[in-house]
Motif scaffolding. Structure first.
Motif, PDB file in Angstrom:
ATOM      1  N   ALA A  49      64.844 -21.224  14.908  1.00  0.00           N
ATOM      2  CA  ALA A  49      63.978 -21.701  13.879  1.00  0.00           C
ATOM      3  C   ALA A  49      64.509 -22.884  13.030  1.00  0.00           C
ATOM      4  N   GLU A  50      63.714 -23.691  12.484  1.00  0.00           N
ATOM      5  CA  GLU A  50      63.969 -24.912  11.586  1.00  0.00           C
ATOM      6  C   GLU A  50      63.080 -24.920  10.469  1.00  0.00           C
TER       7      GLU A  50
ATOM      8  N   ASN B 240      57.925 -27.467   6.208  1.00  0.00           N
ATOM      9  CA  ASN B 240      57.327 -26.751   7.537  1.00  0.00           C
ATOM     10  C   ASN B 240      58.522 -25.901   7.771  1.00  0.00           C
TER      11      ASN B 240
ATOM     12  N   ARG C  16      59.558 -24.107  11.504  1.00  0.00           N
ATOM     13  CA  ARG C  16      59.176 -23.719  12.642  1.00  0.00           C
ATOM     14  C   ARG C  16      59.791 -22.498  13.174  1.00  0.00           C
ATOM     15  N   GLN C  17      59.251 -21.596  13.933  1.00  0.00           N
ATOM     16  CA  GLN C  17      59.958 -20.411  14.563  1.00  0.00           C
ATOM     17  C   GLN C  17      59.339 -20.389  16.037  1.00  0.00           C
TER      18      GLN C  17
ATOM     19  N   ASP D 105      57.602 -21.659  18.991  1.00  0.00           N
ATOM     20  CA  ASP D 105      56.438 -22.592  19.071  1.00  0.00           C
ATOM     21  C   ASP D 105      55.617 -22.513  18.043  1.00  0.00           C
ATOM     22  N   LYS D 106      55.789 -21.795  17.081  1.00  0.00           N
ATOM     23  CA  LYS D 106      54.926 -21.637  15.737  1.00  0.00           C
ATOM     24  C   LYS D 106      55.578 -22.255  14.439  1.00  0.00           C
ATOM     25  N   THR D 107      54.598 -23.352  14.038  1.00  0.00           N
ATOM     26  CA  THR D 107      54.836 -24.011  12.736  1.00  0.00           C
ATOM     27  C   THR D 107      53.886 -23.720  11.609  1.00  0.00           C
ATOM     28  N   THR D 108      54.427 -23.424  10.516  1.00  0.00           N
ATOM     29  CA  THR D 108      53.740 -23.087   9.426  1.00  0.00           C
ATOM     30  C   THR D 108      54.097 -23.884   8.334  1.00  0.00           C
TER      31      THR D 108
ATOM     32  N   SER E 275      52.934 -19.699   5.299  1.00  0.00           N
ATOM     33  CA  SER E 275      54.176 -19.099   5.737  1.00  0.00           C
ATOM     34  C   SER E 275      54.593 -17.773   5.035  1.00  0.00           C
TER      35      SER E 275
END
Length: 158
Positions: free
Chosen positions: A49-50, A71, A73-74, A76-79, A111
């Motif tokens: 994650a980032e 943002n 990013r976990q 392939d999912k970005t919130t 998120s």
């Protein structure tokens, strides 16, 4: 007025001016420690994650706001993250004692608080929590924030 009286008056007025200047400088220094705003960019990489955030800190007297935008990013999912944390604080010798009073999630935020809590202190996410940090001024350019012996981030003066 003779010379000794004139010299005495001049000396007394000079000392008075010096004391006033020192007092004004002290008040200005205190004001600067409790009234400032700055911005920081924070990127936290952990596991898969980032969390990439722009922090905006505003301190005004005994109250403050930390605005978080960015943002998460976990895999392939970005919130999106868009929150404000309101807090009260007091400071002594660069150590700031904060207590969150309320948190606001804006409509741009999708998120989960539990996900963000893996990377940030809960202070930014829930009211009623305490958090301490030290602020070290770095010239007129900004501040280094630290939560211990290791600097946490650099916050550029706005």
């Amino acid at each position: 007025m003779n010379k000794p009286q004139l010299f005495g008056t001049f000396t007394l007025l000079s000392l008075l001016f010096l004391l006033l200047a020192m007092g004004a400088y002290h008040l200005y220094s205190q004001y600067q420690q409790t009234h400032f705003s700055c911005e920081a960019l924070l990127v936290i990489d952990k596991d898969d994650a980032e969390l990439a955030l722009a922090f905006n800190f505003i301190l005004q007297g005994n109250d403050g706001i930390a605005t978080l935008k960015g943002n998460l990013r976990q895999g392939d999912k970005t919130t999106g993250v868009s929150r404000k944390s309101y807090f009260t604080f007091n400071q002594k010798e660069g150590l700031y004692h904060l207590q969150s009073t309320s948190t606001v999630t804006t409509p741009a935020d999708n998120s989960k608080t539990e996900d963000i809590a893996r990377y940030l202190p809960l202070f930014y996410l829930q009211p009623g929590l305490k958090f301490d940090f030290t602020v070290y001024p770095v010239s007129e350019a900004g501040y280094v924030f630290s939560t211990g012996q290791v600097p946490s981030f650099y916050c550029a003066r706005k």
